[in-house]
Design a protein around this motif. Structure first.
Motif, short mmCIF file in Angstrom:
data_model
loop_
_atom_site.label_atom_id
_atom_site.label_comp_id
_atom_site.label_asym_id
_atom_site.label_seq_id
_atom_site.Cartn_x
_atom_site.Cartn_y
_atom_site.Cartn_z
N LYS A 1 0.83 -1.21 0.00
CA LYS A 1 0.00 0.00 0.00
C LYS A 1 0.87 1.26 0.00
CE LYS A 1 -3.41 2.49 2.75
NZ LYS A 1 -4.28 2.46 3.93
N PHE A 2 2.01 1.19 0.68
CA PHE A 2 2.90 2.35 0.79
C PHE A 2 4.03 2.33 -0.24
CE2 PHE A 2 0.59 2.47 4.73
CZ PHE A 2 0.44 3.83 4.96
N GLY A 3 3.94 1.46 -1.24
CA GLY A 3 4.87 1.50 -2.35
C GLY A 3 6.14 0.68 -2.23
N VAL A 4 6.11 -0.35 -1.38
CA VAL A 4 7.26 -1.24 -1.27
C VAL A 4 6.87 -2.59 -1.86
CG1 VAL A 4 8.77 -2.49 0.35
CG2 VAL A 4 8.20 -0.09 0.76
N GLY A 5 7.70 -3.10 -2.77
CA GLY A 5 7.47 -4.41 -3.33
C GLY A 5 7.84 -5.49 -2.34
N VAL A 6 7.09 -6.58 -2.33
CA VAL A 6 7.31 -7.68 -1.39
C VAL A 6 7.14 -9.00 -2.14
CG1 VAL A 6 6.58 -8.79 0.76
CG2 VAL A 6 6.38 -6.31 0.52
N SER A 7 8.07 -9.91 -1.92
CA SER A 7 7.96 -11.24 -2.48
C SER A 7 8.20 -12.26 -1.37
CB SER A 7 9.00 -11.44 -3.59
OG SER A 7 8.93 -12.74 -4.13
N TYR A 8 7.25 -13.17 -1.20
CA TYR A 8 7.37 -14.23 -0.21
C TYR A 8 8.27 -15.32 -0.78
CZ TYR A 8 6.08 -18.09 2.88
OH TYR A 8 6.12 -19.14 3.75
N LYS A 9 9.33 -15.63 -0.07
CA LYS A 9 10.27 -16.65 -0.52
C LYS A 9 10.34 -17.77 0.52
CE LYS A 9 11.80 -14.37 -4.14
NZ LYS A 9 11.54 -14.82 -5.48
N LYS A 10 10.55 -18.97 0.02
CA LYS A 10 10.77 -20.11 0.92
C LYS A 10 11.94 -20.92 0.39
CE LYS A 10 7.01 -22.66 -1.22
NZ LYS A 10 5.80 -23.40 -1.01
N ASN A 11 12.46 -21.76 1.22
CA ASN A 11 13.62 -22.59 0.89
C ASN A 11 14.86 -21.76 0.56
OD1 ASN A 11 12.04 -24.98 1.18
ND2 ASN A 11 11.26 -24.66 -0.90
N LEU A 12 14.98 -20.60 1.21
CA LEU A 12 16.17 -19.77 0.98
C LEU A 12 17.41 -20.43 1.57
CD1 LEU A 12 14.76 -16.22 1.83
CD2 LEU A 12 15.32 -17.12 -0.43
N THR A 13 18.51 -20.32 0.87
CA THR A 13 19.80 -20.85 1.32
C THR A 13 20.70 -19.69 1.72
OG1 THR A 13 20.79 -20.71 -0.88
CG2 THR A 13 19.57 -22.76 -0.34
N TRP A 14 21.86 -20.02 2.24
CA TRP A 14 22.84 -19.00 2.57
C TRP A 14 23.21 -18.19 1.33
CZ3 TRP A 14 24.65 -16.20 6.28
CH2 TRP A 14 25.86 -15.53 6.13
N ASP A 15 23.43 -18.86 0.21
CA ASP A 15 23.76 -18.14 -1.03
C ASP A 15 22.63 -17.20 -1.44
OD1 ASP A 15 26.25 -19.33 -1.25
OD2 ASP A 15 25.56 -20.91 -2.60
N ASP A 16 21.38 -17.62 -1.25
CA ASP A 16 20.24 -16.75 -1.56
C ASP A 16 20.25 -15.50 -0.69
OD1 ASP A 16 19.21 -18.58 -3.46
OD2 ASP A 16 18.06 -19.64 -1.89
N ILE A 17 20.50 -15.68 0.60
CA ILE A 17 20.56 -14.53 1.52
C ILE A 17 21.60 -13.54 1.03
CG2 ILE A 17 21.27 -13.80 3.84
CD1 ILE A 17 19.95 -16.34 4.91
N CYS A 18 22.79 -14.04 0.71
CA CYS A 18 23.87 -13.17 0.26
C CYS A 18 23.49 -12.43 -1.02
CB CYS A 18 25.15 -13.97 0.06
SG CYS A 18 25.77 -14.72 1.59
#
Length: 181
Positions: free
Chosen positions: A89-106
């Motif tokens: 609503k306030f203009g921030v994009g959001v994506s729900y992610k699952k199964n994130l790995t350390w490499d994904d976080i980085c």
């Protein structure tokens, strides 16, 4: 309702800006410039963490308006749908992610995107009982940086990757990845 909740309701103050910065990192750290806030009651962590992300991308954002959009419930707080809807609503994009790995976080942090994650509760089948902002990582040794911790003097913490993955992140591998539109 506990004494802190009553005081927060009476004063109308639901969050206090960071007063002391800890977990500053080192030469092996990648940290995003995300503000931190301390919630003043037992149930506004989702609104407070979400607002920190909103302020990252929309510095002139108003906390009261954002809080009203999230509408956390006393004794329950709020789930990912409310936080996501308010951020969008306030203009921030959001994506729900699952199964994130350390490499994904980085990679996500390297792209400039903070993440909202659940922390707390030891049962991995349950949603965490607190919202934190994952705003950085470091290597040698592998570490993460979290803000929106429940402490007026220490709202940011640095955790070893193994401790984060085994004892803090809940549910493990899940996050709301956020970006400015």
């Amino acid at each position: 309702m506990n004494c802190l909740d009553q005081l927060s309701d009476w004063t109308g103050v639901k969050a206090i800006p960071e007063t002391w910065c800890s977990a500053e990192g080192d030469e092996n750290s990648i940290l995003l410039d995300v503000p931190s806030y301390c919630q003043t009651d037992s149930y506004s962590c989702g609104a407070t963490a979400g607002f920190a992300v909103l302020k990252t991308f929309k510095p002139r954002a108003n906390f009261d308006k954002f809080y009203a959009a999230v509408r956390p419930f006393p004794n329950e707080g709020c789930g990912p749908r409310r936080v996501t809807a308010a951020l969008e609503k306030f203009g921030v994009g959001v994506s729900y992610k699952k199964n994130l790995t350390w490499d994904d976080i980085c990679k996500i942090i390297d792209s400039g995107f903070p993440m909202l994650i659940g922390t707390g509760k030891e049962d991995p089948k349950l949603q965490g009982d607190h919202w934190s902002v994952l705003y950085g990582y470091a290597v040698k040794p592998d570490r993460v940086f979290l803000s929106n911790q429940v402490s007026l003097l220490n709202q940011r913490i640095e955790l070893r990757r193994s401790n984060f993955e085994k004892a803090w992140w809940n549910p493990v591998g899940k996050a709301l990845v956020c970006w400015g539109k």
